[in-house]
Scaffold this motif. Structure first.
Motif, mmCIF file in Angstrom:
data_model
loop_
_atom_site.group_PDB
_atom_site.id
_atom_site.type_symbol
_atom_site.label_atom_id
_atom_site.label_comp_id
_atom_site.label_asym_id
_atom_site.label_seq_id
_atom_site.Cartn_x
_atom_site.Cartn_y
_atom_site.Cartn_z
ATOM 1 N N GLY B 140 54.913 -10.062 19.818
ATOM 2 C CA GLY B 140 55.452 -9.772 18.493
ATOM 3 C C GLY B 140 54.557 -8.855 17.671
ATOM 4 N N VAL B 141 53.252 -8.941 17.907
ATOM 5 C CA VAL B 141 52.330 -8.097 17.148
ATOM 6 C C VAL B 141 52.406 -6.650 17.617
ATOM 7 N N ALA B 143 54.913 -5.195 19.806
ATOM 8 C CA ALA B 143 56.241 -4.582 19.974
ATOM 9 C C ALA B 143 56.575 -3.604 18.833
ATOM 10 N N PRO B 144 56.156 -3.897 17.585
ATOM 11 C CA PRO B 144 56.465 -2.942 16.506
ATOM 12 C C PRO B 144 55.878 -1.544 16.730
ATOM 13 N N LEU B 145 54.795 -1.439 17.496
ATOM 14 C CA LEU B 145 54.265 -0.104 17.827
ATOM 15 C C LEU B 145 55.322 0.727 18.531
ATOM 16 N N THR B 147 58.649 0.177 18.537
ATOM 17 C CA THR B 147 59.779 0.431 17.633
ATOM 18 C C THR B 147 59.528 1.682 16.811
ATOM 19 N N ARG B 148 58.297 1.773 16.269
ATOM 20 C CA ARG B 148 57.956 2.899 15.397
ATOM 21 C C ARG B 148 57.813 4.195 16.195
ATOM 22 N N ALA B 151 61.196 5.431 16.855
ATOM 23 C CA ALA B 151 61.837 5.975 15.649
ATOM 24 C C ALA B 151 61.285 7.348 15.299
ATOM 25 N N GLU B 196 62.042 -7.684 21.071
ATOM 26 C CA GLU B 196 62.548 -6.311 21.063
ATOM 27 C C GLU B 196 61.527 -5.366 20.428
ATOM 28 N N PRO B 197 61.305 -4.233 21.044
ATOM 29 C CA PRO B 197 61.977 -3.678 22.227
ATOM 30 C C PRO B 197 61.382 -4.114 23.572
ATOM 31 N N LEU B 245 48.143 -1.180 8.942
ATOM 32 C CA LEU B 245 48.820 -1.888 10.015
ATOM 33 C C LEU B 245 49.663 -1.006 10.914
ATOM 34 N N SER B 246 50.090 0.157 10.478
ATOM 35 C CA SER B 246 51.034 0.897 11.316
ATOM 36 C C SER B 246 50.427 2.144 11.942
ATOM 37 N N GLY B 369 48.603 -7.729 12.929
ATOM 38 C CA GLY B 369 49.342 -6.477 13.020
ATOM 39 C C GLY B 369 48.792 -5.450 13.982
#
Lengths: 112, 384
Positions: B140-141, B143-145, B147-148, B151, B196-197, B245-246, B369
């Motif tokens: 979960g920490v 996976a957002p990498l 996603t971004r 995008a 996801e993803p 964080l991003s 994060g």
């Protein structure tokens, strides 16, 4: 009541993205304040599998949110429409959630 | 000044969860590593350990257990970067003359449930602030990498999945790998969704095992008579983007530039790369950070480049954690073990022909994060 409390430095106005013992920038004293509770989704994941006690809440939408205060936090989204999340979605604090921590929801279209 | 040389490597036999305990795995990796060099614990004067499940034991109690008299020791608390950090610092200690024969070992053993418990309480910020959200662990920490990245750059799962398919081919030539059947791109794409993803084959399988490498002064290496591997340059960075964080990078651009400057080499000079592979997107971000491809281009790079051991850039040549298994902190050392084996030309059917030098990169300590730690090293066969 699901309020978002952040810390701001009394000396240099640094805002912490998670709880800190003191100001990392100037070592000054941090004071709690009520955040606006609004921000934009930077990125996210949709969690489909995790430890048993969270199963009732799956799928869990975990998001990095850039708050209006200019800091990035991690939180989760509630609401039946939460799977509509996208990078750039505006979000706001949810009036109630299932976590002991403040949770967010997608902001209504056109709302400020 | 003594020159430090990697001279041996060793592994325990990997097991799925509920196998042997941590200490037997550490012992087997140590025994395999020292035995290959004809040495014994009494010859060791430096020890580095990384393990999440050995505490309350630590590096010194491991030395006590094995009757080692130490002049240098380090407990690696850098997650998946601990292995490269240990080898870099061990090499420096040998250059300084503080120690002459340093064993670096890492490993863990898990039971059902103990791995998830470890992840929930991995760091203070993570257990305090993410635990109550049901954050899904490391999946979960990180996976957002992806996603971004998708995008911003259009990166696709079928591009990243090619890496997993190739690593599985390598694993099938590695007897210690827990995955020994082919993985097709369709199987990768259609596997059940986890976070996801990320689907199933984006994620490592936690398992039990240990890995070890041995760094010695050059005069000891000469008496052992095995091919020496130089630790040409090593860099580490921790908490690269404070408060952010991003960010995609854990500091790879910075340490990469320093490594290329220090070694006089470029990414194209590497005969292989062993890049920490908790998820294919993390490998992709390292490819970008170290300059194997441009920023945002890892998806198209993996789509167009043969990263098999017989291709343009042999990548994670032993199958990596994604196909061998992630033995906790052992995952921090597995790429070093593979790199030394390749540079000693002992990798059998998966040998990269004529391998002279390669890059090894670690990454880890997943917290609020992001992963906090990274380290990388350039290794080179002595006769090159």
């Amino acid at each position: 009541m699901n309020a978002l409390v952040l810390q701001r430095c009394a000396e240099c106005d640094y805002v912490a993205n998670f709880w800190r013992i003191g100001c990392p920038r100037c070592l000054g004293r941090l004071e709690d304040f009520d955040a606006a509770g609004t921000g934009v989704v930077t990125t996210f994941s949709i969690i489909h599998r995790w430890v048993e006690r969270f199963e009732p809440h799956l799928p869990i939408v975990l998001a990095i949110i850039e708050l209006d205060e200019g800091v990035e936090i991690m939180s989760s989204l509630v609401g039946d429409d939460r799977l509509q999340i996208a990078v750039g979605s505006p979000v706001e604090i949810a009036p109630e959630g299932w976590s002991e921590k403040p949770q967010f929801r997608l902001a209504a279209a056109g709302s400020e | 000044m003594a020159e430090p040389l990697l001279i041996s490597y060793g592994s325990s036999s990997y097991e799925k969860k509920n196998g042997r305990d941590t200490l037997p795995h550490l012992f087997d990796a140590i025994s395999d590593c020292l035995g290959r060099a004809g040495l014994f614990p009494g010859d060791v004067d430096g020890l580095a350990l990384a393990s999440f499940t050995y505490p309350p034991g630590n590096v010194i109690t491991l030395a006590e257990h094995l009757d080692m008299r130490l002049r240098w020791a380090e407990d690696g608390s850098f997650g998946g970067a601990s292995g490269v950090v240990a080898v870099g610092r061990a090499a420096d200690q040998i250059r300084l003359g503080h120690a002459r024969c340093i064993l670096c070992v890492a490993g863990d053993a898990f039971t059902t449930g103990s791995h998830e418990k470890l992840l929930e309480d991995f760091t203070p910020a993570l257990s305090e602030h993410l635990g109550p959200h049901g954050f899904g662990g490391a999946n979960g920490v990180l996976a957002p990498l992806q996603t971004r990245h998708a995008a911003l750059y259009g990166t696709r799962r079928d591009q990243l999945g090619r890496l997993c398919v190739t690593q599985r081919r390598h694993a099938m030539l590695n007897p210690n790998a827990l995955f020994q059947t082919p993985l097709t791109l369709d199987e990768f794409l259609e596997a059940r969704v986890i976070a996801e993803p990320f689907h199933l084959y984006d994620c490592v399988m936690p398992c039990s095992g240990a890995e070890a490498v041995l760094v010695v002064a050059d005069d000891i290496a000469a008496s052992i008579g095995r091919p020496g591997v130089r630790v040409v340059a090593t860099r580490e960075m921790h908490n690269a983007s404070p408060g952010q964080l991003s960010e995609f990078s854990a500091g790879w651009e910075v340490i990469g530039e320093e490594l290329w400057a220090a070694t006089g080499r470029q990414p194209g000079d590497m005969d292989f790369a062993q890049l920490y592979d908790d998820y294919p997107i993390v490998v992709g971000l390292q490819l970008e950070g170290y300059g194997f491809c441009g920023r945002g281009e890892c998806g198209s790079y993996l789509e167009k480049t043969d990263v098999s051991n017989w291709g343009e850039l042999p990548l994670n040549t032993g199958g990596g954690q994604l196909s061998v298994g992630q033995a906790g902190a052992g995952g921090a050392m597995i790429h070093l073990v593979e790199a030394v084996q390749q540079l000693q030309h002992e990798a059998g059917e998966r040998q990269v022909a004529g391998a002279q030098r390669g890059l090894v990169s670690g990454y880890g300590l997943v917290s609020y994060g992001k992963g906090l730690c990274t380290a990388a090293t350039v290794l080179e066969r002595l006769d090159s």
